[in-house]
Motif scaffolding. Structure first.
Motif, PDB file in Angstrom:
ATOM      1  N   VAL A   1      -1.916  11.502   2.636  1.00 15.71           N
ATOM      2  CA  VAL A   1      -0.708  10.760   2.963  1.00 15.71           C
ATOM      3  C   VAL A   1       0.416  11.747   3.190  1.00 15.71           C
ATOM      4  O   VAL A   1       0.484  12.786   2.536  1.00 15.71           O
TER       5      VAL A   1
ATOM      6  N   GLU B   1       1.227   4.220  -2.876  1.00 19.84           N
ATOM      7  CA  GLU B   1       1.121   5.663  -2.602  1.00 19.84           C
ATOM      8  C   GLU B   1       2.324   6.413  -3.177  1.00 19.84           C
ATOM      9  O   GLU B   1       2.185   7.504  -3.729  1.00 19.84           O
TER      10      GLU B   1
ATOM     11  N   LYS C   1      -0.094   7.094   6.166  1.00 21.54           N
ATOM     12  CA  LYS C   1      -1.484   7.372   5.788  1.00 21.54           C
ATOM     13  C   LYS C   1      -2.160   7.996   6.992  1.00 21.54           C
ATOM     14  O   LYS C   1      -2.104   7.454   8.088  1.00 21.54           O
ATOM     15  N   ARG C   2      -2.750   9.156   6.781  1.00 22.14           N
ATOM     16  CA  ARG C   2      -3.421   9.847   7.884  1.00 22.14           C
ATOM     17  C   ARG C   2      -4.730   9.164   8.225  1.00 22.14           C
ATOM     18  O   ARG C   2      -5.223   8.334   7.471  1.00 22.14           O
TER      19      ARG C   2
ATOM     20  N   SER D   1      -7.449  13.445   5.956  1.00 23.12           N
ATOM     21  CA  SER D   1      -7.187  12.461   4.909  1.00 23.12           C
ATOM     22  C   SER D   1      -5.868  12.773   4.247  1.00 23.12           C
ATOM     23  O   SER D   1      -5.262  13.800   4.482  1.00 23.12           O
TER      24      SER D   1
ATOM     25  N   GLU E   1       0.829  -1.206   0.000  1.00 22.77           N
ATOM     26  CA  GLU E   1       0.000   0.000   0.000  1.00 22.77           C
ATOM     27  C   GLU E   1       0.865   1.258   0.000  1.00 22.77           C
ATOM     28  O   GLU E   1       0.560   2.227  -0.699  1.00 22.77           O
ATOM     29  N   GLU E   2       1.941   1.245   0.780  1.00 20.53           N
ATOM     30  CA  GLU E   2       2.844   2.400   0.826  1.00 20.53           C
ATOM     31  C   GLU E   2       3.554   2.581  -0.507  1.00 20.53           C
ATOM     32  O   GLU E   2       3.706   3.706  -0.998  1.00 20.53           O
TER      33      GLU E   2
ATOM     34  N   VAL F   1       6.478   6.701   4.864  1.00 18.76           N
ATOM     35  CA  VAL F   1       5.126   6.980   4.377  1.00 18.76           C
ATOM     36  C   VAL F   1       4.141   6.815   5.532  1.00 18.76           C
ATOM     37  O   VAL F   1       4.212   5.835   6.279  1.00 18.76           O
TER      38      VAL F   1
END
Length: 158
Positions: free
Chosen positions: A59, A30, A49-50, A57, A26-27, A47
């Protein structure tokens, strides 16, 4: 409330700094989304994700040159040379990264208007005078992000 502050004394020690290679799929996906925004010699080191459940929202990317933030359809960031200090504060469910802008590096009016609008829409960065508050950083990522940004600021050529 716990607060981690940048240790200005450590700047002169020049200890080697390393972060684990990013392998999370996932990172990596992104990173691929912002690849065209990176300089040729720029490498993403971390990385985050918020936390959308906290109404934020996007990254956060810490590279070897700057901190980059994304929100749907937007990418922007600050070079470590623009930053004078960084702190990490613990909130109830997350961390907030507090970046202090170096004198004369305060975001121009366009960037400031953009970040204010993004804050209204996505909770991206809240500005108070010369400090930016980046909220919604998961507890398991906050301290590592802080350390990468702290190192970047300490190594920045001013």
């Amino acid at each position: 409330m716990e607060v981690l502050k940048m240790d200005k004394e450590k700047k002169s020690e020049k200890k080697p700094f390393s972060v684990p290679e990013i392998t999370d799929k996932e990172e990596l996906a992104e990173i691929e989304k912002i690849a065209s925004s990176l300089d040729n010699d720029e490498k993403v080191l971390f990385v985050v994700k918020r936390m959308p459940e906290l109404s934020v929202s996007g990254v956060i990317f810490a590279t070897n040159k700057r901190i980059i933030m994304t929100s749907p359809g937007m990418v922007y960031g600050f070079s470590y040379e623009q930053l004078a200090d960084v702190k990490l504060t613990m909130e109830s469910y997350s961390y907030t990264l507090v970046i202090k802008i170096r004198n004369g590096s305060y975001p121009d009016q366009t960037t400031l208007a953009l970040t204010k609008k993004m804050t209204e829409i996505h909770g991206t960065v809240e500005w108070k005078e010369d400090k930016g508050f980046i909220k919604g950083i998961p507890r398991n990522k906050g301290e590592s992000l802080f350390k990468v940004v702290q190192y970047g600021i300490s190594e920045a050529k001013i």
